[in-house]
Design an enzyme around this catalytic site. Structure first.
Site, PDB file in Angstrom:
ATOM      1  N   LYS A  78     -10.589  -2.038  -0.506  1.00  9.15           N
ATOM      2  CA  LYS A  78      -9.502  -2.960   0.683  1.00  9.15           C
ATOM      3  C   LYS A  78      -8.384  -3.901   0.456  1.00  9.15           C
ATOM      4  O   LYS A  78     -10.019  -4.599   1.171  1.00  9.15           O
ATOM      5  CB  LYS A  78      -9.777  -1.929   1.795  1.00  9.15           C
ATOM      6  CG  LYS A  78      -7.425  -1.603   2.421  1.00  9.15           C
ATOM      7  CD  LYS A  78      -7.771  -0.585   3.257  1.00  9.15           C
ATOM      8  CE  LYS A  78      -6.227  -0.322   4.001  1.00  9.15           C
ATOM      9  NZ  LYS A  78      -6.559   0.537   5.002  1.00  9.15           N
ATOM     10  N   SER A 153      -2.551   3.503   4.495  1.00 10.38           N
ATOM     11  CA  SER A 153      -2.650   1.890   4.147  1.00 10.38           C
ATOM     12  C   SER A 153      -3.454   1.361   2.495  1.00 10.38           C
ATOM     13  O   SER A 153      -3.541   1.215   2.223  1.00 10.38           O
ATOM     14  CB  SER A 153      -2.348   0.585   4.870  1.00 10.38           C
ATOM     15  OG  SER A 153      -3.823   0.844   6.158  1.00 10.38           O
ATOM     16  N   SER A 177      -4.830   6.492   6.973  1.00  7.58           N
ATOM     17  CA  SER A 177      -4.901   6.080   5.652  1.00  7.58           C
ATOM     18  C   SER A 177      -6.544   5.627   5.255  1.00  7.58           C
ATOM     19  O   SER A 177      -6.202   5.577   4.109  1.00  7.58           O
ATOM     20  CB  SER A 177      -4.736   3.632   6.692  1.00  7.58           C
ATOM     21  OG  SER A 177      -3.891   3.830   7.058  1.00  7.58           O
TER      22      SER A 177
END
Length: 482
Positions: A78, A153, A177
């Site tokens: 990420k 996210s 997320s």
């Protein structure tokens, strides 16, 4: 053989047997990314030259007789994790040129386990959305329907896995997320127990990367199989070597049971503050039916369950209290004035959000004390049950909505509109008390979109929901290619 959709476990076996090399796996993954990423836009910071070098190094290490848990496995990371030499922006235009000089602790652990990092995956602005889009990198599309979000996210990581861009990824979770993107994209993810995995270096730019213990937020693994989640969690878990790791070693207890028929499971599909859409309810019921068919003890209600309304309001207050930490004093005072005008009997989620943003330190301490009562309630529940099955969000992936004011966005649940952020209540159920939760695929909606559910387990007994996820994968199937 096409390797891009094989599990990390399968790839590791093929690497050990000499059936394939890490260089070959890495070249295959890069070829696929170069072909398909333009449409998906999940890989926002490619790192292909260093990936190929790392793959050659992994092959050389294996030739010397070395073997590590993830040696030679291509993965993604990420964007919010620091990787030395690559930008870490969190999608914030002001920090588009920020490049950290050292790896996040989890990136270091991945590299020590032997991975090949293909690149970084897209995120929303400041990691604060249920979608993944920002001014720097653009919008990540859902691999199943490019007109819909991949979630946020960790939406870039979920879309990458569903597209065959690497076997594993790491993300983070404060408001679903990890779990929401997994649900939207049809993959697996695990939100660990709060504090189980160190998060140093997963910090808004420009840092510094300090060993801070964050409230609510965790880092965790994402994969295409349940067993791969466990494989990656074993690499990620453990205290920060700069703090608790000085004195403590981690030993997770084993799963409570190995057979499906031994599990005691509470199944929930209704929340008092938001309806559950038909597609998600069907996914929950599909899992419940599989549990019953496998001989598990399944209940639909329990007096031991902490109050869902109070839990959602408390989670919302704690979540939004942190969002204003860097607000100007004038803006904070305006929020306090607005919150003071709320009626004492207003127990809506909108009111909870406003009250949370206006929290004083004393307010937070009071909320934290109420959280401890909820934690105690969960301990009592998990004396009678091993896992709780429930939705992650009320709907499958929704169409892109880039309205700059999230308060004006709406979620359509079976034809009825609801406030955008109300969809967070299910994700917040395990987050507020810090419980582990595993997102698993549970079929598809009538429109062909993935539907997932979460398996909530007892604190620090992460292997229990992970084992149940494995058994359900065997029973009802798991990841399917878009």
């Amino acid at each position: 053989m096409e390797w891009n959709f094989q599990s990390a476990e399968e790839l590791a076996a093929a690497l050990r047997s000499g059936e394939v090399t890490s260089a070959e796996l890495t070249d295959d993954a890069i070829t696929r990314i170069e072909r398909d990423n333009k449409a998906i836009n999940s890989i926002c910071v490619p790192d292909f030259d260093r990936a190929r070098a790392a793959a050659r190094g992994a092959d050389q290490a294996r030739a010397r007789g070395e073997d590590r848990p993830l040696l030679g496995i291509p993965v993604t990371v990420k964007e919010s994790y620091d990787i030395a030499g690559l930008p870490t922006t969190w999608g914030i235009p002001l920090h588009r040129n920020y490049i950290p000089s050292e790896d996040a602790v989890q990136v270091s652990r991945l590299k020590a386990a032997g991975v090949v990092v293909l690149g970084k995956t897209n995120v929303p602005l400041g990691l604060q959305d249920v979608q993944s889009f920002n001014e720097i990198y653009g919008t990540t599309n859902n691999p199943w329907d490019h007109g819909r979000t991949s979630g946020g996210s960790s939406g870039g990581s979920a879309a990458a896995l569903a597209s065959g861009f690497g076997a594993l990824s790491i993300g983070s979770d404060l408001a679903g997320s990890l779990r929401t993107p997994a649900h939207f994209c049809g993959i697996y993810a695990h939100k660990p127990t709060l504090g189980l995995a160190a998060s140093r270096g997963m910090v808004p730019p420009p840092g510094p990367a300090l060993p801070v213990e964050h409230d609510l937020a965790v880092v965790g693994p994402m994969a295409r199989t349940a067993r791969d989640l466990t494989l990656l969690l074993d690499v990620m878990a453990g205290p920060d070597p700069l703090t608790l790791g000085v004195a403590y070693d981690l030993t997770l207890p084993p799963a409570r049971h190995e057979r499906l028929r031994d599990f005691r499971v509470l199944v929930l599909d209704e929340h008092p503050l938001i309806p559950t859409g038909a597609a998600v309810r069907a996914g929950v019921n599909r899992v419940a039916d599989a549990l019953v068919d496998g001989g598990a003890r399944v209940e639909r209600d329990s007096p031991l369950l902490p109050d869902l309304t109070e839990a959602a309001l408390l989670y919302t207050q704690l979540l939004f209290s942190s969002s204003v930490a860097r607000f100007p004093v004038e803006a904070y005072e305006q929020l306090r004035t607005l919150a003071a005008g709320l009626g004492a009997d207003d127990r809506s989620l909108d009111a909870a959000r406003l009250r949370g943003m206006a929290f004083s330190h004393l307010d937070w301490i009071e909320a934290n004390s109420r959280r401890e009562l909820h934690r105690h309630g969960w301990r009592q529940l998990f004396a009678e049950f091993d896992d709780v099955v429930c939705p992650i969000t009320p709907t499958p992936a929704f169409p892109h909505d880039h309205n700059p004011d999230p308060r004006e966005r709406r979620i359509d649940i079976d034809g009825v509109e609801h406030p955008y952020f109300d969809q967070l209540v299910w994700a917040g159920l395990p987050t507020m008390p810090g419980l582990p939760a595993t997102a698993v695929p549970a079929g598809r909606s009538p429109e062909g979109l993935p539907v997932g559910v979460q398996l909530i387990g007892p604190m620090f007994e992460d292997r229990t929901p992970l084992r149940l996820a494995e058994l359900l994968e065997q029973k009802i199937g798991g990841f399917q290619r878009p």
